[in-house]
Design a protein around this motif. Sequence first.
Motif, PDB file in Angstrom:
ATOM      1  N   TYR A  33      -8.800  30.122  12.737  1.00 58.69           N
ATOM      2  CA  TYR A  33      -9.444  31.102  11.864  1.00 58.69           C
ATOM      3  C   TYR A  33      -8.925  30.953  10.441  1.00 58.69           C
ATOM      4  N   TYR A  35      -8.555  33.594   7.169  1.00 58.00           N
ATOM      5  CA  TYR A  35      -8.656  34.962   6.685  1.00 58.00           C
ATOM      6  C   TYR A  35      -8.303  34.993   5.198  1.00 58.00           C
ATOM      7  N   GLU A  44      -9.679  39.926   5.844  1.00 58.44           N
ATOM      8  CA  GLU A  44     -11.112  39.641   5.926  1.00 58.44           C
ATOM      9  C   GLU A  44     -11.294  38.308   6.639  1.00 58.44           C
ATOM     10  N   GLU A  56     -18.433  30.969  13.395  1.00 62.15           N
ATOM     11  CA  GLU A  56     -18.639  32.136  12.552  1.00 62.15           C
ATOM     12  C   GLU A  56     -18.401  31.808  11.089  1.00 62.15           C
ATOM     13  N   ASN A  57     -19.288  32.342  10.262  1.00 63.36           N
ATOM     14  CA  ASN A  57     -19.155  32.254   8.815  1.00 63.36           C
ATOM     15  C   ASN A  57     -19.563  33.628   8.296  1.00 63.36           C
ATOM     16  N   ASN A  58     -18.583  34.403   7.851  1.00 65.12           N
ATOM     17  CA  ASN A  58     -18.867  35.790   7.479  1.00 65.12           C
ATOM     18  C   ASN A  58     -19.356  35.902   6.039  1.00 65.12           C
ATOM     19  N   SER A  59     -20.523  35.311   5.806  1.00 67.63           N
ATOM     20  CA  SER A  59     -21.150  35.406   4.473  1.00 67.63           C
ATOM     21  C   SER A  59     -20.186  34.994   3.367  1.00 67.63           C
TER      22      SER A  59
ATOM     23  N   SER B   1     -20.469  51.600  11.827  1.00 64.42           N
ATOM     24  CA  SER B   1     -19.695  50.390  12.057  1.00 64.42           C
ATOM     25  C   SER B   1     -18.251  50.774  12.431  1.00 64.42           C
ATOM     26  N   ARG B  94     -13.290  43.241  17.946  1.00 63.34           N
ATOM     27  CA  ARG B  94     -14.550  43.538  17.289  1.00 63.34           C
ATOM     28  C   ARG B  94     -15.587  43.877  18.341  1.00 63.34           C
ATOM     29  N   THR B  96     -18.629  43.277  18.578  1.00 60.84           N
ATOM     30  CA  THR B  96     -19.766  42.372  18.729  1.00 60.84           C
ATOM     31  C   THR B  96     -19.493  41.325  19.783  1.00 60.84           C
ATOM     32  N   LYS B 100     -12.741  38.310  19.047  1.00 66.16           N
ATOM     33  CA  LYS B 100     -12.535  38.440  17.618  1.00 66.16           C
ATOM     34  C   LYS B 100     -11.867  39.779  17.341  1.00 66.16           C
ATOM     35  N   ILE B 102     -10.484  42.802  14.445  1.00 63.00           N
ATOM     36  CA  ILE B 102     -10.493  43.383  13.101  1.00 63.00           C
ATOM     37  C   ILE B 102      -9.171  44.099  12.903  1.00 63.00           C
TER      38      ILE B 102
END
Lengths: 112, 113
Positions: A33, A35, A44, A56-59, B1, B94, B96, B100, B102
Amino acid sequence: ETGVTQTPRHLVMGMTNKKSLKCEQHLGHNAMYWYKQSAKKPLELMFVYNFKEQTENNSVPSRFSPECPNSSHLFLHLHTLQPEDSALYLCASSQEDSYTQYFGPGTRLTVL
Amino acid sequence: SQKIEQNSEALNIQEGKTATLTCNYTNYSPAYLQWYRQDPGRGPVFLLLIRENEKEKRKERLKVTFDTTLKQSLFHITASQPADSATYLCALPRNTGGFKTIFGAGTRLFVKA
């Protein structure tokens, strides 16, 4: 220290430079990952790789480009960054079926 | 969320006392919760994982509780030492799917000698 290493530990770059961050894990994990951690903000999640495949690619803006040549190495290529991209960039790894993540020491990036 | 709330105010305590940090979460019913420690300029280090069917978990001077009704976890450090000074992060899976995580923004702990 954890079994995840990151280089360089500190990086100062101009907005027109191109640089790369490197991460290596020695734990036999198959997920890695990237962050971003800015001051007083939560971590993030930027990118996730499982078995070398990006899942995954968080924008994340295209000025950040990840590369995962194998399950042990992860790179983050940087180009034309902005001052607001200055932050601590952390690499982590885990087993693909585990909740616990192991972090590297981070790269402190400053964009001038 | 999903939302994780940790006290953004630093916690200052005297050496030898018990430090108690709080993690509250909303809009989710996690199967587990984790606590990490982060020193300045370093990556987080995993400390403890507690599952929803475990009310309490201990590791040396650390104790974590998990109240799924209150949607809250408490993290205790007993007989605190100056070396315990760090930022402590709460982390949840997470919602979803997948493995993963958070992270909360963390609470800074200062233990004075």
